[in-house]
Structures are given as structure tokens and as C-alpha cells.
Design a protein around this motif. Sequence first.
Motif, PDB file in Angstrom:
ATOM      1  N   UNK A 165      44.444  41.058  45.971  1.00 34.16           N
ATOM      2  CA  UNK A 165      43.856  42.285  45.711  1.00 34.16           C
ATOM      3  C   UNK A 165      42.214  41.695  44.708  1.00 34.16           C
ATOM      4  N   UNK A 166      41.294  42.593  44.854  1.00 25.35           N
ATOM      5  CA  UNK A 166      40.049  42.342  44.258  1.00 25.35           C
ATOM      6  C   UNK A 166      39.689  43.301  43.416  1.00 25.35           C
ATOM      7  N   UNK A 196      43.774  48.479  36.936  1.00 19.66           N
ATOM      8  CA  UNK A 196      44.709  48.643  38.119  1.00 19.66           C
ATOM      9  C   UNK A 196      44.862  47.344  38.905  1.00 19.66           C
ATOM     10  N   UNK A 197      43.454  46.914  39.253  1.00 18.71           N
ATOM     11  CA  UNK A 197      43.476  45.561  40.404  1.00 18.71           C
ATOM     12  C   UNK A 197      44.314  44.562  39.622  1.00 18.71           C
ATOM     13  N   UNK A 198      44.113  44.253  38.150  1.00 12.75           N
ATOM     14  CA  UNK A 198      44.712  43.199  37.487  1.00 12.75           C
ATOM     15  C   UNK A 198      46.230  43.438  37.578  1.00 12.75           C
ATOM     16  N   UNK A 199      46.515  44.730  37.490  1.00 14.52           N
ATOM     17  CA  UNK A 199      48.228  44.706  37.420  1.00 14.52           C
ATOM     18  C   UNK A 199      48.718  44.557  38.636  1.00 14.52           C
ATOM     19  N   UNK A 254      32.232  40.984  39.634  1.00 13.28           N
ATOM     20  CA  UNK A 254      32.160  40.059  40.608  1.00 13.28           C
ATOM     21  C   UNK A 254      32.863  38.624  39.986  1.00 13.28           C
ATOM     22  N   UNK A 255      32.166  38.562  38.608  1.00 12.52           N
ATOM     23  CA  UNK A 255      32.873  37.201  38.318  1.00 12.52           C
ATOM     24  C   UNK A 255      34.186  37.204  38.177  1.00 12.52           C
TER      25      UNK A 255
END
Lengths: 225, 450
Positions: free
Chosen positions: B198-199, B186-189, B214-215
Amino acid sequence: MQILVAEDDNDTAEFVARGLGELGHSVLRAANGPDALHLATTETPDVVVLDRMLPALDGLSVLRRIRAAKIETPVLLLTALGQISDRVEGLEAGADDYLVKPFAFSELAARINALGRRRPLSDVVTEIEIGPLRIDLLKREVRRDGHIVALQPREYRLLEELMRNRDRVVTRTMLLERVWDFHFDPQTNIVETHMSRLRAKLNEGDAPDLIETVRGVGYRMRGDG
Amino acid sequence: MGSWMRSAAYRIAFISSAWFAFAIAVIGLIIFWAMHIAFTRQLDATMADEAATLVAEYRLDGESELADAIAQREKLTSHDRLFYAVFAADGRRLYGSFNTTRPALGLHDIRFIDPAEGPDWGRGLAIDLGRGRRLLVAADREHIERIDRTVISVFAAGFGLVVLFGIAGALLLGGYLRRRLGAISDAAEAIVGGRLDRRMPVSARSDEFDRLARSLNLMLDRIEGLVENVRQVSSDVAHDLRTPLARVRNQLERGLNLDCDPASRRGIIGEGIRSIDEVLGLFAAILRIAEVESGKIRYIFARVDLSALATELAESYAPAIADGGRTFDWSVEPGLVIQGDRELLAQAIVNLIENAQRHTPPGTKIRLALAAGSSAIRLSLSDTGPGVPAADHHRIQQRFIRLEHSRSTPGHGLGLNLVAAVVRLHHARLAFGDNRPGFIVEIEFPLGAE
């Protein structure tokens, strides 16, 4: 002189060829690597101006093949901005000089002049005498009218460059490269500062100035003294 | 439910549950067989003991005692009682109530007629008593079968529970994995959708997902920084170009309108060329920094005599600085060598010297020092000028940053940015400080990097 200009960008090639023509040189043009190689090996030009990025066969390969064919024609390599490693590679491949695009035409002309009249003998010369000036390249000693002129090491190197290239314009960039080994442009005019100190020492007591300033380009040592 | 089939999380959870159930089934079967064999052996041993007792009685007291002993034992009604029969050589059953035919000698399964249930299978041990007589001690298999059935039904119930728990566990685990992974995708999208700030969610557990998140977040910070940098640089370049280009345009226009003498026209063209050189210088600086930051130059690193370089630069700049009305002195410890690029190091030091000249009033003392400490070679350039407020120390090494009072001085705000890039390339450390009074820049090259 006959100069081979190997450059694929038509505007640049046209501009360089016209400029060199106006200076009385005859210009051969090549727009790709194979043509450049053919002309360099069959026409024996005095100087080759070689763009690094040429279609079909890149400039470095052309240069390596010219050198492999035992042709010692001086080659000036042209390259795009921002490639320190390129310069090292170019000189290793056998280039005699190196100029970063975009360049001022006066800079190119000065360098071509310096390359074209380079005499193999100049390396064994141990003394140069121009008018009242005489420098001993082994002892690094400068005399004007027989009197020793004491110079700082960089002032001496400046004078040596000018005397080796008598009657030819040596540009500010060429001096930065040869005397300081700088291949970037510092904001401070260190060449000008050292040149004015050199002149002051050479011309002490209102002696006529032997070094001519070519405005916006560089300096020239007048051969007639 | 199609998404279930395609879900790796559920697939993994179900496969692991199924594998666990299969392992339970295999273990159950092994236990069942071991128990079955143990009970059969125990039964066989009981029969052998009984037969031995009866044979001993027969040998001691003769046939009538044997018949009595059998009759007595047959009165017992416990469910694990044994059955008996003695056969004559012609196959007749002489006594004992176990209804079967004359068996072969030894231990084997035999078929008999149960008075209550009809034909049935039992297990018997036949022993030769001499003169063709044969003693059979037998047991109903019913007993073992009952145990087997109990074990199987208990086990089946247990297995059913395992499968149920397995399915429930797989659903929970699969759902959990999907939820954790879903949060990341979801964050990636959202980031793909343009929300670069966004993280990935990071929980307090510090498990694999958190480490991954974290990475990814660190990567995203870096990318966001670069994107921001590019955005900043493009707008700054556009802004910095506008001024000299506008100047060139005005100069050319002036040259066009002026039907003047060749001398002033030449002057106008000269000014135009200078303005354009300024633009080219800006580009050269930007490209140089980009080249340094790409890290490619590290491949051509060589030994650089830092002491010789510093001395040479100091000697070259001393006259120019003196002409500008400032004093310049230097103290250089000889013989300090590092791995690096001479050209870039020279340019970095030159930029520092030029900054010190440019941003200080005449009369300022400028000093270059190079010395080796216990863990690093320290190069410093200090001046006694107005200094830089500590709050600006971080900003001044960024691209195009020019502090308010230096807006009017020449330069494009890239000098320290290049220094910072060169320092990073050499794995060195850059620090700014208060020279009390003035400004001091320090570069520390760690020893052992050579």
C-alpha cells in the motif's frame, strides 16, 4: 610455551586449550577481562590469545592496559566476522596479529607459533641462510648453492616469509595477509600458483625441494636444508 | 463529537477563524470610534460657526436682531437643526426655546428638557456676550446616536456573518485537513496490518501533503525493498546451506558406518571439513556485504593508489589465469588515487577477475584497464567469453543470482553483489556491457571525490 587464552565462550576456550596442550604448550585460561589483565601482567605468558568481546572489561581495553603497563608480550586478537574497522582498531591498540572467528585450529596454532618465537633481533638480520639457500634482505637477492635465482617480487616475498619462519608452518591465510595484504579469501589459489613457480625456480635441475607442503594448512621451510 | 475536540485539524481551523473574527471586531470598534469622534467634531464645528454668526450679528445689530435671528432659526424643522438660548446673568432664559439651565462657558454635554420626549442629553457651546449674558447653541445628540446605532447594527450583522462564514470555513477546512491526513493514516494502518505494497495517495496538486506522501512512499519503497531482500536472503541462505550441510551429514554418516582403515576415514573427515568451509565462506561473504552496505567503513577511508593496486592484482593473478589456459593482459595508467578502502577495492577487483575466469572457456582473453577520463577514473574488466545477455545485466548484481548456465560452476552468487555494494560505498558507478564478443564490467569513480 606458556599461553594465556582469554575467551569467555567455554566451548571455544576448552577446544583451544586442549589443542594447545596436545602441542606441548601450557595454557592459562581467563573467562573475563579483569582476569585476563591480571594473568597477562603477573604470569608473563609467552603469547596472549585475547577475545575482543570479554565480559566486565572488553578485549581492546585489556590490550591497551597491557601495553600501557609496558608489557610487550605478543597478543593475538580474536574477533567475530565482518568487522573491517575492528581489525584496524585492534592493530592500533597494539595487537600483533589478528584472527577472525570462526578459525581453524591449525591456523591459530601456526600464528601462535609465529608470535611466540618472534625474536626482536630478526629485524636487524640482513641475511638468512638455510642449507644451500641464502637470501640477502637488503639487496633482495636469492642464491642457491651460490648461484643467483631470479624471482618475481611476490615470489621473493613468499620465500622471505618462509625463511624468516624456518621450521614453522606459515598458513595460506598468513601468506595472503603478509605478501598480498589481503584479509579476505579469494577463490583463486594465487598462493599455490606463486608457490609452484617459486619452487620451480628454486629447484631447477632436480634439486631437492626445501619447501614442505603441510596439507590443508600451509607451508614450512625446513631448517635443516 | 469528542473526536472533534481532539482533532488538530478542526482545532487549527477554528482557532484561525476565531482569530480572524476577533481581528474584524477590533477593526470594527476602531472604525466605530473614529466615526463617532468625527461626527462629534463636525457637530462641534457647526455649532461654533453658528455661534460665531450669531455673536457677529449681536455685535453689529444688537439684542433685538439676535432675538429675531434665533426666532427665525427656530422655525426650521429639519432633523439636524440646532437649538438656541440666551441667558441673563441671574440664570433666566431671556429668549430661545431650548429648555435648560444657564450653562458653564465652553463646549460640553448638557442636560435639557425635550418638549416631546422629556429630559434628554444634548451637546452645547456657551459663549459670553458681555454684561453677564450667555449665548447657548446646542444640538440634540439624538442625531449622532442614531448614526452610532445604525453603524453598530450594520456592523453587528456583518460580524454575525463573519462568524457564520468563519464556522463554515473552519468546518470545511478542518474536514479537508482531516480527510487528507486520514488518507495518510489509513494507508499507514493498512501497511501496519501487513499490506506492505500500500502507498500514500498523491494528488496532482503537489502541495505539502503530496510532498509528504511522496517522501513517505519513497521511504516505504526502500523499506519494502529491504524487507523483500531480507526475505529473499533468508530463503536463499537456507537453500544454499541445505546442500553443503546435507553433504556433510552424508559424509559423516559414511564415516560412522565404515569400520574402515584410518586413511579413508581421514579422507572422509577432510571432505566434511571442506564442505563446512564452504558454508563458512558463504557466511563470510554475506556478513562482508552486510558490513559494506551498512556504510560504517566510510569512516576509515584513506587514500588508495588505484593504479598500484590494479597492477599488483594483475601481476598476482596473471600466473593463475595463465595456468587456467586463458590469457590476461592489463593497461594501467599510473598515479591514479582515490579515497576509499583498499581492502574492499581489492576484493571487488578480485571478484571481477575471478568471475571472468570462472564463466569463460579456456582460451578466453581477459583484460584489465584503468585510465582517467575527463570526469572519472574508469576501471574495466573485459573478456572475450560468451558474454551475458543484456536482459540479465541488472539481475546479476543481485544477491544469490546465478544464471542458468553457471549453476554448475562453483561460487555462491555473491561476487557481483559485493562488487555492487563496494561501488555504491565509494559513490562510484557500475555498468555492464557487451564487449563484442564477451562481457565488460566498468566501474567509474567520479573525479573530485578524492
